[in-house]
Design a protein around this motif. Structure first.
Motif, PDB file in Angstrom:
ATOM      1  N   MET A  80      20.457  12.735 -37.839  1.00  0.00           N
ATOM      2  CA  MET A  80      20.647  14.180 -37.869  1.00  0.00           C
ATOM      3  C   MET A  80      19.521  14.911 -37.136  1.00  0.00           C
ATOM      4  O   MET A  80      19.661  16.070 -36.758  1.00  0.00           O
ATOM      5  N   TYR A  81      18.385  14.223 -36.930  1.00  0.00           N
ATOM      6  CA  TYR A  81      17.278  14.818 -36.178  1.00  0.00           C
ATOM      7  C   TYR A  81      17.531  14.626 -34.682  1.00  0.00           C
ATOM      8  O   TYR A  81      17.857  13.515 -34.242  1.00  0.00           O
ATOM      9  N   PRO A  82      17.381  15.669 -33.882  1.00  0.00           N
ATOM     10  CA  PRO A  82      17.668  15.569 -32.440  1.00  0.00           C
ATOM     11  C   PRO A  82      16.827  14.511 -31.731  1.00  0.00           C
ATOM     12  O   PRO A  82      17.263  13.940 -30.731  1.00  0.00           O
ATOM     13  N   ALA A  83      15.602  14.273 -32.225  1.00  0.00           N
ATOM     14  CA  ALA A  83      14.715  13.330 -31.544  1.00  0.00           C
ATOM     15  C   ALA A  83      15.135  11.881 -31.735  1.00  0.00           C
ATOM     16  O   ALA A  83      14.698  10.999 -30.990  1.00  0.00           O
ATOM     17  N   VAL A  84      15.984  11.620 -32.722  1.00  0.00           N
ATOM     18  CA  VAL A  84      16.424  10.251 -33.007  1.00  0.00           C
ATOM     19  C   VAL A  84      17.855  10.084 -32.521  1.00  0.00           C
ATOM     20  O   VAL A  84      18.734  10.848 -32.916  1.00  0.00           O
ATOM     21  N   THR A  85      18.089   9.093 -31.673  1.00  0.00           N
ATOM     22  CA  THR A  85      19.419   8.886 -31.107  1.00  0.00           C
ATOM     23  C   THR A  85      20.055   7.627 -31.683  1.00  0.00           C
ATOM     24  O   THR A  85      19.394   6.796 -32.297  1.00  0.00           O
ATOM     25  N   TRP A  86      21.367   7.499 -31.447  1.00  0.00           N
ATOM     26  CA  TRP A  86      22.073   6.299 -31.903  1.00  0.00           C
ATOM     27  C   TRP A  86      21.534   5.052 -31.230  1.00  0.00           C
ATOM     28  O   TRP A  86      21.533   3.968 -31.818  1.00  0.00           O
ATOM     29  N   MET A  87      21.045   5.194 -29.989  1.00  0.00           N
ATOM     30  CA  MET A  87      20.463   4.050 -29.284  1.00  0.00           C
ATOM     31  C   MET A  87      19.176   3.580 -29.960  1.00  0.00           C
ATOM     32  O   MET A  87      18.886   2.375 -30.004  1.00  0.00           O
TER      33      MET A  87
END
Length: 242
Positions: A80-87
């Motif tokens: 949910m945090y923009p800095a953390v991606t699914w990758m």
């Protein structure tokens, strides 16, 4: 990766010890059980080494495929945090479990070769290739299942049922050359049988599995990975909102 370490191993008594005890227990049970039925394994004279060369690459594949398939559902609060991606989630679970699996494999094989009377000449590049292909296959199928399992509610159950016989037919218990020709024609299309043959070639200098195709295993690994990443890149936001 730290979150994965703390949740996967930090919550159970013994922690990381279970990562080592689980494969050792499985290999010992197989060696003792089949040792009571047969005089010698299909290759060599050490049951522990024979079953370890089949079990360890399959275990690495299975672990990576399972954990990467649950990357989004496991890390949903962080994503949910923009800095953390699914990758980030996918790579963290893949790297940690690959390093753990390789370390466990090194310890297991060192113990078997140190405390048994077996003497062999190891082909380390072949062994590394087999383990690397196992990890890559787990990542490829796990990436595609990460999308399918999150999108389709019953996919995880269906996949579990479909792949349950894999442990039996992946070459852990037998050699490809030791089964009837009709069965060989079917088993050839399973990438796991190629990996087990390659792994045993690295431990048994006289064993030459002519059927092994590295390109075929790479095809099984890269195609699902590419499709899985394309789908996750396109629909990861929809999956997070489900």
């Amino acid at each position: 990766m730290l979150r994965e370490m703390s949740t996967r191993y930090g919550r159970s008594p013994g922690g990381y010890a279970w990562a080592l005890l689980e494969p050792i227990g499985a290999i010992v049970v197989m060696a003792v059980g089949f040792g009571l039925l047969f005089r010698s394994p299909a290759l060599g004279n050490d049951f522990l080494l024979f079953y370890a060369t089949g079990y360890m690459p399959f275990s690495l594949y299975q672990t990576i495929a399972n954990v990467t398939a649950r990357s989004i559902s496991f890390s949903k609060p962080l994503l949910m945090y923009p800095a953390v991606t699914w990758m980030d989630s996918l790579l963290a679970r893949f790297l940690l479990n690959t390093l753990t699996g390789l370390l466990v494999a090194i310890v297991v094989f060192w113990a078997i070769l140190s405390f048994s009377s077996t003497t062999t000449v190891l082909d380390l590049p072949l062994i590394a290739l087999a383990m690397g292909l196992s990890a890559l296959l787990g990542l490829g199928l796990g990436t595609l299942n990460c999308y399918l399992g999150t999108r389709i509610e019953v996919w995880d159950i269906a996949w579990s049922i479909l792949t349950r016989p894999l442990f039996i037919v992946s070459g852990v218990f037998f050699l490809y050359e030791g089964v009837p020709e009709g069965a060989q024609k079917v088993l050839y299309y399973l990438p796991w049988i190629h990996i087990s043959g390659l792994m045993r070639e690295g431990f048994y200098p006289t064993y030459r599995p002519e059927y092994v195709s590295v390109a075929y295993v790479l095809l099984w690994s890269l195609l699902p990975m590419v499709f899985g990443m394309m789908l996750l890149r396109r629909y990861h936001k929809d999956l997070l909102n489900r």
